[in-house]
Design a protein around this motif. Structure first.
Motif, mmCIF file in Angstrom:
data_model
loop_
_atom_site.group_PDB
_atom_site.id
_atom_site.type_symbol
_atom_site.label_atom_id
_atom_site.label_comp_id
_atom_site.label_asym_id
_atom_site.label_seq_id
_atom_site.Cartn_x
_atom_site.Cartn_y
_atom_site.Cartn_z
ATOM 1 N N ASN A 158 52.296 90.463 -64.529
ATOM 2 C CA ASN A 158 53.441 91.107 -65.157
ATOM 3 C C ASN A 158 53.787 90.410 -66.466
ATOM 4 O OD1 ASN A 158 54.118 93.134 -63.172
ATOM 5 N ND2 ASN A 158 54.724 91.442 -61.833
ATOM 6 N N GLY A 159 54.146 91.220 -67.460
ATOM 7 C CA GLY A 159 54.520 90.703 -68.759
ATOM 8 C C GLY A 159 55.873 91.223 -69.199
ATOM 9 N N PRO A 160 56.243 91.018 -70.458
ATOM 10 C CA PRO A 160 57.560 91.428 -70.956
ATOM 11 C C PRO A 160 57.841 92.917 -70.788
ATOM 12 C CG PRO A 160 56.497 89.930 -72.503
ATOM 13 C CD PRO A 160 55.471 90.267 -71.469
ATOM 14 N N GLU A 161 56.815 93.748 -70.938
ATOM 15 C CA GLU A 161 57.043 95.191 -70.820
ATOM 16 C C GLU A 161 57.448 95.564 -69.401
ATOM 17 O OE1 GLU A 161 54.617 99.409 -71.463
ATOM 18 O OE2 GLU A 161 53.871 97.545 -72.371
ATOM 19 N N GLU A 162 56.724 95.029 -68.413
ATOM 20 C CA GLU A 162 57.067 95.310 -67.013
ATOM 21 C C GLU A 162 58.438 94.747 -66.658
ATOM 22 O OE1 GLU A 162 52.692 95.457 -67.462
ATOM 23 O OE2 GLU A 162 54.191 93.954 -67.989
ATOM 24 N N ALA A 163 58.734 93.552 -67.196
ATOM 25 C CA ALA A 163 60.042 92.951 -66.922
ATOM 26 C C ALA A 163 61.169 93.813 -67.490
ATOM 27 C CB ALA A 163 60.096 91.544 -67.503
ATOM 28 N N ALA A 164 60.982 94.308 -68.697
ATOM 29 C CA ALA A 164 62.015 95.140 -69.313
ATOM 30 C C ALA A 164 62.219 96.433 -68.523
ATOM 31 C CB ALA A 164 61.635 95.453 -70.761
ATOM 32 N N THR A 165 61.124 97.032 -68.078
ATOM 33 C CA THR A 165 61.227 98.258 -67.284
ATOM 34 C C THR A 165 61.972 98.009 -65.983
ATOM 35 O OG1 THR A 165 59.179 99.124 -68.240
ATOM 36 C CG2 THR A 165 59.917 100.080 -66.143
ATOM 37 N N LEU A 166 61.618 96.912 -65.310
ATOM 38 C CA LEU A 166 62.308 96.589 -64.060
ATOM 39 C C LEU A 166 63.788 96.347 -64.310
ATOM 40 C CD1 LEU A 166 62.313 95.940 -61.051
ATOM 41 C CD2 LEU A 166 61.642 93.591 -61.624
ATOM 42 N N GLY A 167 64.111 95.636 -65.391
ATOM 43 C CA GLY A 167 65.511 95.378 -65.706
ATOM 44 C C GLY A 167 66.309 96.656 -65.917
ATOM 45 N N GLU A 168 65.660 97.664 -66.510
ATOM 46 C CA GLU A 168 66.337 98.939 -66.758
ATOM 47 C C GLU A 168 66.504 99.756 -65.476
ATOM 48 O OE1 GLU A 168 64.004 100.906 -69.677
ATOM 49 O OE2 GLU A 168 64.490 99.500 -71.287
ATOM 50 N N LEU A 169 65.517 99.672 -64.602
ATOM 51 C CA LEU A 169 65.522 100.523 -63.413
ATOM 52 C C LEU A 169 66.320 99.943 -62.257
ATOM 53 C CD1 LEU A 169 61.780 101.695 -63.270
ATOM 54 C CD2 LEU A 169 63.770 103.022 -63.994
ATOM 55 N N TYR A 170 66.450 98.617 -62.205
ATOM 56 C CA TYR A 170 67.016 98.006 -61.012
ATOM 57 C C TYR A 170 68.454 98.461 -60.757
ATOM 58 C CZ TYR A 170 68.179 94.588 -57.424
ATOM 59 O OH TYR A 170 68.567 94.004 -56.238
ATOM 60 N N GLY A 171 69.283 98.502 -61.801
ATOM 61 C CA GLY A 171 70.686 98.888 -61.612
ATOM 62 C C GLY A 171 70.843 100.291 -61.059
#
Length: 354
Positions: A158-171
């Motif tokens: 996992n890299g920054p792109e996956e982390a950003a996507t997860l951050g957006e979707l988690y909430g």
């Protein structure tokens, strides 16, 4: 060979070619609910063939097949490219085939009956938990920090792109999850699940100095326990296998398989069992204290899997009860271990497998 798309196409003629034996008759019995894929027990008669096999095919619904094509490809890759290089017990694969984008595949696997599937809701005994974490070390140790894993299609870190996507979707996903199952949790659990969203993106990419194969969903329902003692533990359902911090699997299993009262007493011993087996299998430069810290850090895997699984999976009575139990147990562990304040460890470039 034409790949079978339905159980009716698992004919004696097709199976004869796939198994390199003679199949005269096949009787298929459905196993499970078929939400993610279709699974059948095949009873075979003929010559130079197993008497029974498990067959996995795509889900019957076209939309589900398309959504899960990547997961189907990943499981095929595990059995064809990974399983022979690790020490975790898996079903023997008699045939694996996938066509096109992954919407059509077939797996013919060893039937492990009378081994019994674990029960995520009931939990497991301490003895079975020790066997399960020792088996997990057999997945992690042989390819510990192995850069050649990155050369296999479909395996990545996992890299920054996956982390950003997860951050957006988690909430938003947490809102869906709590809207459905929030009444089964305490207010404290609600707070813990939501607090995970504040750190989950950074958590996903933290501790890059240690990586390896991770099952991704190493829990009781995906384990088969032999009747003998100590029980032989076999891991199944490899659709989520990828690369990450190995202790995420460890923390996920321990904190969701055991009731909090038992886990609080036994988790130090379980971490020690896992670490000892890593060392036996050749991992060096990774202390027991490193392992404890990674375990504490990895506990967020529980809410991550349960929240997304419950929010987007097909709702069933047992599934709802299972996800609620997993969240309650993993949230208790997050609070007990103060995992939300855990910080990534300093890089240790000497960590490797001998």
């Amino acid at each position: 060979m034409t790949i079978p798309r339905t159980v009716a196409e698992l004919t004696p003629e097709w199976l004869t070619t796939a198994l390199d034996g003679r199949v005269d008759e096949v009787v298929a019995e459905p196993v499970g609910t078929g939400q993610i894929g279709s699974v059948y027990r095949l009873r075979l008669t003929g010559d130079n063939i197993p008497a029974q096999l498990m067959a996995k095919l795509p889900a019957a619904d076209p939309g589900t097949r398309a959504m899960l094509a990547g997961a189907y490809r990943q499981e095929i890759r595990f059995y064809t490219e990974i399983a022979g290089t690790v020490a975790v017990r898996t079903p023997h694969c008699h045939h694996a085939e996938i066509h096109g984008d992954g919407g059509a595949f077939v797996l013919l696997l060893e039937d492990l009956a009378p081994a019994r599937q674990g029960d995520q809701i009931a939990g497991c005994t301490v003895a079975h938990a020790h066997q399960a974490v020792a088996g997990l070390a057999g997945l992690h140790a042989p390819r510990w920090c192995d850069e050649t894993l990155l050369e296999i299609e479909g395996f990545s870190r996992n890299g920054p792109e996956e982390a950003a996507t997860l951050g957006e979707l988690y909430g938003p996903t947490t809102d869906l999850f709590l809207g459905r199952l929030g009444d089964r949790l305490t207010p404290e659990d609600h707070d813990t699940v939501r607090a995970c969203g504040d750190v989950i993106a950074d958590w996903l990419v933290a501790r890059p100095e240690r990586f390896g194969l991770v099952h991704g969903d190493y829990r009781l329902d995906n384990l088969l326990f032999g009747a003998e003692e100590p029980a032989v533990v076999t891991a199944v359902d490899w659709q989520t296998v990828n690369l990450g911090l190995p202790a995420r699997d460890l923390a996920y299993f321990v904190t969701t398989a055991l009731h909090p009262e038992t886990r609080r007493v036994e988790e130090e011993n379980l971490v020690a069992t896992y670490h000892r087996r890593l060392v036996e299998l050749g991992v060096t430069g990774y202390s027991l204290d490193d392992c404890r810290q990674d375990y504490r850090f990895g506990v967020l895997q529980g809410p991550l899997v349960a929240v997304f699984g419950a929010a987007y999976g097909a709702a069933t009575e047992r599934g709802d009860a299972m996800f609620a139990a997993m969240i309650r147990r993993s949230c208790a562990a997050i609070r007990d271990l103060d995992s939300l304040t855990a910080q990534p460890a300093s890089p240790r470039p000497d960590t490797h497998r001998s």
